[in-house]
Design a protein around this motif. Structure first.
Motif, PDB file in Angstrom:
ATOM      1  N   ALA A 102      -4.582 -10.316  -7.076  1.00  0.00           N
ATOM      2  CA  ALA A 102      -4.779  -9.400  -8.206  1.00  0.00           C
ATOM      3  C   ALA A 102      -4.817  -7.931  -7.778  1.00  0.00           C
ATOM      4  N   GLN A 103      -5.082  -7.674  -6.482  1.00  0.00           N
ATOM      5  CA  GLN A 103      -5.091  -6.306  -5.961  1.00  0.00           C
ATOM      6  C   GLN A 103      -3.726  -5.884  -5.423  1.00  0.00           C
ATOM      7  N   GLY A 104      -2.747  -6.775  -5.552  1.00  0.00           N
ATOM      8  CA  GLY A 104      -1.401  -6.444  -5.104  1.00  0.00           C
ATOM      9  C   GLY A 104      -1.156  -6.684  -3.630  1.00  0.00           C
ATOM     10  N   ARG A 105      -2.084  -7.370  -2.963  1.00  0.00           N
ATOM     11  CA  ARG A 105      -1.929  -7.625  -1.527  1.00  0.00           C
ATOM     12  C   ARG A 105      -1.323  -8.995  -1.281  1.00  0.00           C
ATOM     13  N   LEU A 106      -0.689  -9.116  -0.143  1.00  0.00           N
ATOM     14  CA  LEU A 106      -0.044 -10.375   0.213  1.00  0.00           C
ATOM     15  C   LEU A 106      -1.076 -11.446   0.519  1.00  0.00           C
ATOM     16  N   ALA A 157       7.116  -7.678  16.001  1.00  0.00           N
ATOM     17  CA  ALA A 157       7.544  -6.867  14.857  1.00  0.00           C
ATOM     18  C   ALA A 157       7.171  -7.546  13.550  1.00  0.00           C
ATOM     19  N   ARG A 158       7.389  -8.859  13.466  1.00  0.00           N
ATOM     20  CA  ARG A 158       7.031  -9.600  12.258  1.00  0.00           C
ATOM     21  C   ARG A 158       5.532  -9.513  11.978  1.00  0.00           C
ATOM     22  N   ARG A 159       4.736  -9.727  13.013  1.00  0.00           N
ATOM     23  CA  ARG A 159       3.283  -9.728  12.816  1.00  0.00           C
ATOM     24  C   ARG A 159       2.770  -8.344  12.429  1.00  0.00           C
ATOM     25  N   SER A 160       3.351  -7.313  13.019  1.00  0.00           N
ATOM     26  CA  SER A 160       2.938  -5.954  12.691  1.00  0.00           C
ATOM     27  C   SER A 160       3.220  -5.655  11.225  1.00  0.00           C
ATOM     28  N   LEU A 161       4.427  -5.991  10.762  1.00  0.00           N
ATOM     29  CA  LEU A 161       4.772  -5.750   9.367  1.00  0.00           C
ATOM     30  C   LEU A 161       3.942  -6.626   8.434  1.00  0.00           C
ATOM     31  N   GLY A 162       3.701  -7.881   8.843  1.00  0.00           N
ATOM     32  CA  GLY A 162       2.875  -8.772   8.040  1.00  0.00           C
ATOM     33  C   GLY A 162       1.462  -8.242   7.875  1.00  0.00           C
ATOM     34  N   GLN A 163       0.916  -7.671   8.943  1.00  0.00           N
ATOM     35  CA  GLN A 163      -0.439  -7.108   8.870  1.00  0.00           C
ATOM     36  C   GLN A 163      -0.472  -5.899   7.937  1.00  0.00           C
ATOM     37  N   GLN A 164       0.575  -5.063   8.015  1.00  0.00           N
ATOM     38  CA  GLN A 164       0.634  -3.908   7.117  1.00  0.00           C
ATOM     39  C   GLN A 164       0.658  -4.351   5.658  1.00  0.00           C
ATOM     40  N   MET A 165       1.403  -5.422   5.376  1.00  0.00           N
ATOM     41  CA  MET A 165       1.513  -5.887   3.992  1.00  0.00           C
ATOM     42  C   MET A 165       0.216  -6.491   3.491  1.00  0.00           C
ATOM     43  N   ALA A 166      -0.559  -7.075   4.396  1.00  0.00           N
ATOM     44  CA  ALA A 166      -1.825  -7.694   3.985  1.00  0.00           C
ATOM     45  C   ALA A 166      -2.921  -6.665   3.739  1.00  0.00           C
ATOM     46  N   GLU A 167      -2.718  -5.446   4.254  1.00  0.00           N
ATOM     47  CA  GLU A 167      -3.775  -4.449   4.200  1.00  0.00           C
ATOM     48  C   GLU A 167      -3.664  -3.475   3.031  1.00  0.00           C
ATOM     49  N   ARG A 168      -2.514  -3.470   2.338  1.00  0.00           N
ATOM     50  CA  ARG A 168      -2.354  -2.540   1.226  1.00  0.00           C
ATOM     51  C   ARG A 168      -1.441  -3.152   0.168  1.00  0.00           C
ATOM     52  N   PRO A 169      -1.511  -2.652  -1.066  1.00  0.00           N
ATOM     53  CA  PRO A 169      -0.671  -3.217  -2.127  1.00  0.00           C
ATOM     54  C   PRO A 169       0.808  -3.185  -1.755  1.00  0.00           C
ATOM     55  N   LEU A 170       1.485  -4.307  -1.979  1.00  0.00           N
ATOM     56  CA  LEU A 170       2.882  -4.410  -1.565  1.00  0.00           C
ATOM     57  C   LEU A 170       3.784  -3.429  -2.290  1.00  0.00           C
ATOM     58  N   LEU A 171       3.491  -3.169  -3.562  1.00  0.00           N
ATOM     59  CA  LEU A 171       4.346  -2.268  -4.318  1.00  0.00           C
ATOM     60  C   LEU A 171       4.216  -0.829  -3.852  1.00  0.00           C
ATOM     61  N   ASP A 172       3.207  -0.546  -3.004  1.00  0.00           N
ATOM     62  CA  ASP A 172       3.078   0.779  -2.399  1.00  0.00           C
ATOM     63  C   ASP A 172       3.862   0.877  -1.094  1.00  0.00           C
ATOM     64  N   SER A 173       4.435  -0.248  -0.651  1.00  0.00           N
ATOM     65  CA  SER A 173       5.133  -0.258   0.636  1.00  0.00           C
ATOM     66  C   SER A 173       6.373  -1.144   0.562  1.00  0.00           C
TER      67      SER A 173
END
Length: 224
Positions: A132-136, A89-105
């Motif tokens: 600078a792109q808002g990604r983790l 679960a942690r890795r899945s959420l971590g991957q989602q955060m790395a793939e798109r701007p955090l403020l969008d999720s």
């Protein structure tokens, strides 16, 4: 009652296949992970006992291997499986955060932090470094403290932000008391860190306080 004594449509596996995982209670989902009970006790009873002992599903998923060892019937294989599910679960959420701007999720960030910090018996102060792109870029546990507080050193956060070439940060810490309500000292610390990081052009995007079941956002409350 053992699983084999239940009607077929009431058994967790058959129920999940017929109606989907959302139709199952927490104890039924945990029972599917455990697969078997112990002599004289069904897997459903074992699953419910686990949930009761750890204060629900979140507490169970946050339990460390040592805490799980004291549960009768929960051998190494079952303990490893519970730990593996949490890590997935942690890795899945971590991957989602790395793939798109955090403020969008923001919901994903909250869920991730709840898995990382919720239910801990000591306070942890963590920082999510954002590009600078808002990604983790990386989440790091910066400071660890007692039941009630952790000492936080602004210069260490500034130094790490520069090392990682971060454009922004999301601050996060847990309240071992279980309540996510920000204290006055939380608010004062946020302003101190905001001022220190502004000197090197790094923005504080949010400060999230993690309780047992909820996460409070400074940004959403207008506290930044």
């Amino acid at each position: 009652m053992l699983l084999k004594d239940l009607p077929a449509d009431a058994r967790p596996r058959e129920k999940l296949l017929a109606r989907g995982p959302q139709a199952l209670a927490d104890a039924e989902l945990v029972a599917l992970l455990l697969r078997t009970g112990v002599k004289g006790d069904s897997v459903l009873n074992l699953a419910q006992r686990l949930l009761d002992d750890f204060g629900g599903l979140n507490g169970l998923l946050q339990a460390d291997p040592q805490a799980l060892q004291r549960i009768k019937g929960l051998g190494p294989a079952k303990r490893a499986l519970v730990s593996a599910v949490l890590e997935l679960a942690r890795r899945s959420l971590g991957q989602q955060m790395a793939e798109r701007p955090l403020l969008d999720s923001v919901t994903t960030v909250k869920d991730y932090l709840r898995l990382q910090l919720g239910g801990l018996g000591h306070e942890v102060f963590a920082v999510l470094f954002i590009d600078a792109q808002g990604r983790l870029v990386r989440m790091e546990e910066m400071f660890r403290g007692s039941l009630t507080q952790a000492r936080v050193y602004p210069r260490e956060i500034v130094k790490r932000a520069l090392e990682l070439h971060a454009a922004g940060v999301i601050l996060a810490h847990n309240h071992p008391s279980g309540s996510p309500q920000p204290s006055r000292s939380d608010q004062a610390l946020t302003q101190t860190l905001k001022a220190a990081l502004a000197l090197v052009d790094v923005r504080v995007l949010d400060h999230l306080v993690v309780g047992d079941t909820d996460v409070v956002s400074f940004a959403e409350r207008g506290l930044l």
